[in-house]
Design an enzyme around this catalytic site. Structure first.
Site, mmCIF file in Angstrom:
data_model
loop_
_atom_site.group_PDB
_atom_site.id
_atom_site.type_symbol
_atom_site.label_atom_id
_atom_site.label_comp_id
_atom_site.label_asym_id
_atom_site.label_seq_id
_atom_site.Cartn_x
_atom_site.Cartn_y
_atom_site.Cartn_z
ATOM 1 N N SER A 42 -1.041 43.915 113.926
ATOM 2 C CA SER A 42 -0.319 44.334 115.120
ATOM 3 C C SER A 42 0.342 45.668 114.853
ATOM 4 O O SER A 42 0.468 46.107 113.708
ATOM 5 C CB SER A 42 0.757 43.308 115.502
ATOM 6 O OG SER A 42 0.194 42.067 115.826
ATOM 7 N N SER A 69 -5.082 41.718 117.546
ATOM 8 C CA SER A 69 -4.080 42.741 117.268
ATOM 9 C C SER A 69 -3.092 42.835 118.423
ATOM 10 O O SER A 69 -3.472 43.107 119.557
ATOM 11 C CB SER A 69 -4.762 44.104 117.062
ATOM 12 O OG SER A 69 -3.803 45.114 116.818
ATOM 13 N N ASP A 121 -0.559 44.900 120.257
ATOM 14 C CA ASP A 121 -0.247 46.333 120.328
ATOM 15 C C ASP A 121 0.726 46.565 121.475
ATOM 16 O O ASP A 121 0.339 46.557 122.653
ATOM 17 C CB ASP A 121 -1.525 47.144 120.533
ATOM 18 C CG ASP A 121 -2.595 46.790 119.501
ATOM 19 O OD1 ASP A 121 -2.274 46.791 118.306
ATOM 20 O OD2 ASP A 121 -3.730 46.487 119.909
#
Length: 348
Positions: A229, A267, A269
């Site tokens: 992340s 991930s 973000d």
């Protein structure tokens, strides 16, 4: 910090960090002992009481794989009413409680005669280097990070960044700034990232993909999917409202992509932008005093600054970090240790 690659054509502020935006301070509490490799980082947006003098902010969730606290109300109301805290995934609740306690100490009528507070805690998963099940982060560590807040702060494997990985290397805290020249004058934009993302073979430095070389050198322990992340914080002294700040936050994604991220499934973000040009009062005096905001057509230089500062901050996170050995004998190697010839790599 060791010399790092310079990104883009815009000038930086004197510190080349988010603290070039006047009033913004950053502090860390780092836990680094054996299997515990984690910590807390705190960002103060101004010197006043953040609950009584709220900071205008905008949010861009580029990929929502995360367990943060406070984002729903931030998205709805467009203001920050606490410092921003960064930590590991399992510590979000603890640090949210610490932020709430601190706000109540400063304003004892919170939750009684005053509204409740919306503590903002953002996280990344540092479980490769840090034993998350140790639950090592305590409320006192928030207080230590808050007390450590200063304009000249450390970067790399410190605070919340202690256990983070980036492109299979050691990641962590990185920061940068850029000066944007608009028709209304020059404005400073600063970025701070908690970098914990990326696959080694995808790393791009200044437009040059050096990932395949790094992957060869690392050989073992390479993530095959995007499972990390990144938290991207943007501060500016430009007078923008929450809607404009949301647009600005989205441009952090351009800087992230330039380093080789494709915002993969696993991930998280998240980008957040805030303005220090004015505050929004907690108490109702019958009206909100109007602010002279930057015209929409003048935002492009700030968008460019957001992309460049974010990319530079990620580079700084990589170059400032040290090699760390942590939980389960896992290690993340610093880029300066595995690629001391980085200048030659990007020149070919």
């Amino acid at each position: 910090m060791p010399e790092a690659l310079r990104i883009g054509d815009l000038p930086s502020g004197p510190r080349d960090s988010i603290a070039d935006v006047a009033g913004v301070l950053v502090g860390h509490c780092t836990l680094a002992q054996g299997a515990v490799q984690t910590g807390v980082t705190v960002i103060r947006t101004h010197a006043q009481d953040p609950f009584m003098h709220k900071t205008p902010a905008g949010l861009a969730v580029i990929n929502g794989f995360g367990k943060s606290a406070g984002l729903v109300q931030l998205q709805e109301l467009g203001v920050l009413e606490s410092p921003i805290a960064l930590t590991n995934t399992f510590a979000v609740g603890t640090i949210a409680t610490a932020l709430t306690r601190a706000a109540v100490v400063a304003n004892p009528e919170i939750g009684r005669q005053l509204p409740t507070v919306n503590p903002l805690v953002l996280e990344c998963n540092d479980g490769y280097l840090n034993d998350l099940q140790a639950f090592a982060v305590a409320e006192t560590h928030y207080a230590q990070a808050y007390a450590d807040c200063r304009p000249d702060f450390a970067q790399g494997a410190v605070g919340a960044g202690r256990g983070m990985s980036c492109f299979g290397l050691k990641g962590g805290i990185g920061s940068a700034s850029r000066i944007a020249a608009t028709r209304a004058g020059g404005f400073t934009l600063g970025a701070l990232v908690l970098a914990n993302f990326g696959r080694p073979y995808a790393l791009i430095l200044a437009g040059k993909c050096i990932g395949p070389v790094l992957a060869q050198r690392l050989q073992a322990g390479l993530p095959v999917a995007e499972r990390g992340s990144i938290i991207m914080l943007l501060a500016t002294d430009a007078p923008l409202d929450a809607r404009q700040l949301r647009r600005l936050a989205l441009r952090a994604g351009a800087g992230l992509a330039r380093t080789g991220s494709d915002f993969g499934h696993g991930s998280g973000d998240i980008a957040l932008a805030f303005s220090t040009a004015y505050t929004v009062p907690q108490l109702d005096d019958g009206q909100l005093h109007p602010q002279a905001l930057l015209h929409e057509s003048a935002l492009d230089p700030l968008f460019a600054a957001a992309a460049q500062a974010t990319e530079q901050a990620i580079v700084h996170a990589l170059f400032a970090s040290e090699t760390v050995l942590g939980h389960g004998g896992h290690a993340r190697v610093a880029i300066k240790d595995i690629a001391p010839d980085w200048r030659a790599l990007i020149s070919h």
